[in-house]
Design a protein around this motif. Structure first.
Motif, mmCIF file in Angstrom:
data_model
loop_
_atom_site.group_PDB
_atom_site.id
_atom_site.type_symbol
_atom_site.label_atom_id
_atom_site.label_comp_id
_atom_site.label_asym_id
_atom_site.label_seq_id
_atom_site.Cartn_x
_atom_site.Cartn_y
_atom_site.Cartn_z
ATOM 1 N N ALA A 28 60.561 0.420 -21.874
ATOM 2 C CA ALA A 28 60.241 0.438 -23.307
ATOM 3 C C ALA A 28 61.477 0.743 -24.134
ATOM 4 C CB ALA A 28 59.144 1.456 -23.593
ATOM 5 N N GLN A 29 62.291 1.684 -23.650
ATOM 6 C CA GLN A 29 63.510 2.044 -24.389
ATOM 7 C C GLN A 29 64.527 0.900 -24.367
ATOM 8 O OE1 GLN A 29 64.365 5.579 -22.123
ATOM 9 N NE2 GLN A 29 63.586 6.962 -23.736
ATOM 10 N N LEU A 30 64.637 0.223 -23.236
ATOM 11 C CA LEU A 30 65.579 -0.892 -23.134
ATOM 12 C C LEU A 30 65.166 -2.067 -24.015
ATOM 13 C CD1 LEU A 30 66.250 -0.806 -19.286
ATOM 14 C CD2 LEU A 30 67.878 -0.226 -21.105
ATOM 15 N N ILE A 31 63.868 -2.254 -24.150
ATOM 16 C CA ILE A 31 63.388 -3.301 -25.056
ATOM 17 C C ILE A 31 63.856 -3.020 -26.480
ATOM 18 C CG2 ILE A 31 61.326 -4.262 -26.149
ATOM 19 C CD1 ILE A 31 59.926 -4.037 -23.429
ATOM 20 N N GLU A 32 63.762 -1.749 -26.884
ATOM 21 C CA GLU A 32 64.217 -1.394 -28.227
ATOM 22 C C GLU A 32 65.728 -1.544 -28.350
ATOM 23 O OE1 GLU A 32 62.366 -0.723 -30.888
ATOM 24 O OE2 GLU A 32 60.632 -1.153 -29.606
ATOM 25 N N LEU A 33 66.461 -1.129 -27.339
ATOM 26 C CA LEU A 33 67.929 -1.129 -27.403
ATOM 27 C C LEU A 33 68.522 -2.524 -27.262
ATOM 28 C CD1 LEU A 33 68.650 2.003 -25.168
ATOM 29 C CD2 LEU A 33 69.024 1.831 -27.635
ATOM 30 N N GLN A 34 67.941 -3.352 -26.400
ATOM 31 C CA GLN A 34 68.573 -4.621 -26.057
ATOM 32 C C GLN A 34 67.893 -5.846 -26.663
ATOM 33 O OE1 GLN A 34 69.044 -4.867 -21.776
ATOM 34 N NE2 GLN A 34 69.924 -2.806 -21.628
ATOM 35 N N ILE A 35 66.654 -5.702 -27.090
ATOM 36 C CA ILE A 35 65.935 -6.868 -27.641
ATOM 37 C C ILE A 35 65.594 -6.655 -29.111
ATOM 38 C CG2 ILE A 35 63.866 -8.294 -27.488
ATOM 39 C CD1 ILE A 35 63.829 -7.834 -24.498
#
Length: 725
Positions: free
Chosen positions: A336-343
């Motif tokens: 979930a955090q990577l979705i916010e950071l990378q997408i």
């Protein structure tokens, strides 16, 4: 302690919906009472200019009357009054909210400290909101109080989103405006009329009044669509409808893995799960699809990239390509955090239609969650460093590829849309390379959508925007069509109802189904359908919306122009009889002939270049109007030897005058006798009515300007019945 100023009073707020004394377009007009601020221009209030420019730094871009960047700031430093300042604050708030506005004016009235301030306003509710917020910002800045500009802009932006046209509809309306095709908004949503009367077409987002209801229903049934496309040789994936998770697994085995599970009547990719290979995944995908539609389909999975092709009038006019969304694990952050950071951090992503790509929200997209589960992950899982995780297989169809579409692909897509029976459609197609025929790539058409969104083609995430609005307008209107009718506007105070009725009668005899709005009522094809006075915006607007009407005559008084503006943007013929009636306009602060001239010139300003203004030469105050007309000018006067007529004829112009009781039509040295004016006046008298000879000449001149022959004008006025039924 600095002085506290009382609020500027907003005495009157009026929305002018059509051309008016200020401009051709709709404006919000506000009457302001500055009160004590009348004695305090901007350069006399300590710190005001600095506070204002800190809150609205883009005011430096306002040219104002100076005509160059920084012009308004120069006026601030020199000293300008607060009505003018409010004008620019409102304009800047609208600019920041995404509704660019360049026009505004502020003028004093006969009352000290009271001003009329106007600004361009495409929507009344948005304009009122902008005025309210601008007023609050001004007063807080004057009194050195805190004000949240960002919150105000967000409030106004929300109002724009609520009230203004969606991006697809706005693109079509914008393209129509570029072609000089008028439009009327028919509801609070996206139903819009392009053109007037019988020449109109209607759109509702990307659907038109040519869109087949049968075709739309077929497109809503994906299984039926596939059956029809397959029958004409269009490649589609094999598939079948299923009624349970178990049946979905059985169908997948029959079709052959991998498969796609999707709702039969869903849209926007909701409930669609791709590349399914395992029984558990297929059964879970069934539940997702079942929650989105009335029936569930299982189809053969077509490897490749999703594309959306827009077809208008049988031609592919735009194409967009999708792309998968991935994240890369770092061993620290959760999925979930990577979705916010990378997408979701991509500035092209957002939650409104202004963004070409959507924000991915796991709580709103169970298909993404299922895809994570298929990879052995959950939203709170922490992928190993370097591991690539597929987040979204479809969606993000926002990369323009119009120039890459192979002719064979375009043919197949156009055939699919014709088979379904739509005039405009968005076709979803899967192919590994859209620059090659589908027979080479194994690609297929998976859906045909009615009412497709245009945003992906208007604001692609990558590539060039496509003129899809223009393509739809060109589909609705031929190259020589502009959606216009012959419109005659009759303005002034002398016999304007009689003139309007005479002109409408002559147009009726000339084969036109004519609508008439005047003080004597509302008429359709010479039949009075309303008896109350109808020389106002609302009645005229109704005629312009009537699909049976192919010509319109509208009486316009000064009060109507001041209250609402004209109902039409342009007209073929504009008649102006006089500038009288000023004494009845005191509430509008029209107190001088110069002001009256400015109001009534509106009728002449809107005459089309191929049209004509008909002016009363016996009224010397009207003569300067001739220079304001984009089209031809016809003068009329009682005296054949009137010097204005003589000069006009010497230059080859047309004129109408009275001789021996008859109207004479003259151009240059040529003359022809026409209507029997005195005989018509006698018939009016017998009906206990009256009409001046000058009014009859005005009607004759207007009919001549419309191209009606002198013979028909004579016969028509000889048979006109003054009595009102």
């Amino acid at each position: 302690m600095s002085r506290r100023f009382d609020d500027i009073a907003l005495l009157r707020i009026n929305y002018l919906r059509g051309p008016n004394m200020w401009t051709y377009r709709s404006v919000l007009e506000t009457w302001l009472d500055l009160g004590a601020l009348e004695q305090h221009p901007s350069n006399t209030i300590e710190g005001f200019n600095q506070r204002l420019t800190q809150r609205l730094p883009a005011l430096i871009e306002h040219h104002c009357g100076v005509g160059e960047r920084g012009g308004f700031l120069q006026r601030l430093e020199e000293g300008t009054w607060m009505g003018h300042v409010l004008e620019h604050i409102v304009i800047e708030l609208l600019n920041l909210a995404g509704m660019p506005t360049g026009f505004g004016q502020t003028r004093s009235t006969s009352r000290e400290g009271v001003y009329r301030m106007v600004f361009r306003a495409r929507d009344e509710q948005v304009a009122r909101c902008a005025l309210e917020l601008g007023h609050a910002l001004l007063m807080h800045t004057l009194n050195d109080q805190p004000f949240d500009v960002d919150a105000a802009v967000n409030t106004l932006r929300d109002k724009v989103d609520d009230c203004y046209l969606g991006p697809s509809t706005a693109a079509i309306v914008g393209a129509a405006t570029e072609r000089r095709i008028p439009h009327i908004r028919l509801n609070d949503g996206n139903l819009v009329q392009l053109g007037y009367g019988a020449a109109q077409r209607r759109i509702w987002t990307a659907e038109t009044d040519m869109t087949s209801a049968i075709g739309e229903n077929i497109a809503g049934d994906k299984d039926l669509t596939k059956t029809l496309l397959k029958s004409v040789g269009v490649p589609v994936p094999e598939g079948q409808a299923v009624d349970s998770p178990e049946e979905a697994w059985e169908a997948a085995q029959d079709i052959g893995l991998p498969v796609v599970v999707k709702p039969s009547d869903g849209n926007h990719g909701r409930g669609v799960t791709l590349d399914l290979r395992r029984e558990d995944d297929i059964k879970r995908a069934y539940a997702l699809a079942d929650s989105e539609g009335s029936e569930v389909l299982v189809e053969r999975y077509i490897p490749g990239t999703e594309h959306r092709l827009l077809v208008v009038g049988g031609k592919v006019v735009a194409a967009a390509r999708g792309e998968e969304a991935w994240i890369c694990g770092d061993g620290t952050h959760s999925v979930a955090q990577l979705i916010e950071l990378q997408i979701n951090s991509d500035p092209r992503r957002g939650v409104t239609e202004d963004f070409p790509l959507n924000v991915i929200k796991l709580e709103d997209d169970p298909v993404v969650v299922l895809d994570l589960q298929r990879q052995g992950l959950a939203p709170d899982s922490v992928p190993d460093a370097g591991r690539r995780v597929l987040i979204q297989r479809n969606g993000n169809v926002a990369n323009d590829c119009t120039e890459q579409v192979h002719p064979d692909v375009a043919h197949a897509v156009s055939l699919a849309v014709r088979t379904v029976g739509l005039d405009i459609a968005g076709v979803d197609l899967v192919s590994s390379d859209i620059s090659k025929p589908l027979s080479e790539t194994g690609g297929a058409i998976v859906e045909v959508n009615a009412g497709p969104g245009l945003l992906m083609h208007l604001k692609p995430a990558d590539g060039m925007p496509q003129p899809v609005g223009q393509a739809i307008v060109d589909h609705l209107f031929g190259p020589d069509e502009d959606g216009r009718l012959p419109i005659v506007g009759v303005a002034g105070s002398r016999d304007t109802s009689a003139i309007s009725r005479l002109v409408a009668w002559l147009m009726h005899l000339n084969g036109r189904h004519t609508g008439l709005a005047c003080q004597d009522g509302l008429f359709l094809a010479n039949r009075r359908v309303e008896r109350k006075p109808c020389a106002h915006f609302a009645a005229a607007h109704r005629l312009l919306m009537n699909r049976a009407v192919d010509a319109v005559v509208i009486e316009n008084g000064a009060a109507s122009i001041l209250n609402d503006g004209l109902a039409y943007d342009r007209c073929l013929v504009g008649v102006l009889t006089d500038l009288d009636g000023m004494e009845q306009l005191a509430e509008h602060d029209i107190l001088s002939p110069e002001q009256m001239f400015k109001v009534m010139r509106t009728q002449v300003d809107v005459v089309l270049g191929q049209g004509a203004a008909v002016l009363n030469a016996d009224q010397a105050t009207l003569l300067p109007m001739a220079e304001l007309c984009d089209g031809e000018v016809l003068f009329y006067a009682l005296d054949p030897a009137h010097p204005t007529l003589a000069q006009h004829r010497a230059q080859g112009g047309r004129a109408v005058f009275l001789r021996d009781g008859n109207a004479v039509l003259a151009q240059g040295s040529q003359e022809s006798s026409s209507a029997h004016v005195q005989a018509l006046q006698q018939r009016f008298a017998q009906a206990h009515q009256s009409v001046s000879a000058s009014a009859v000449l005005a009607a004759v001149a207007a009919a001549w300007a419309l191209g009606i022959s002198p013979e028909l004008i004579t016969a028509g006025l000889d048979t006109f019945v003054p009595e009102l039924s």
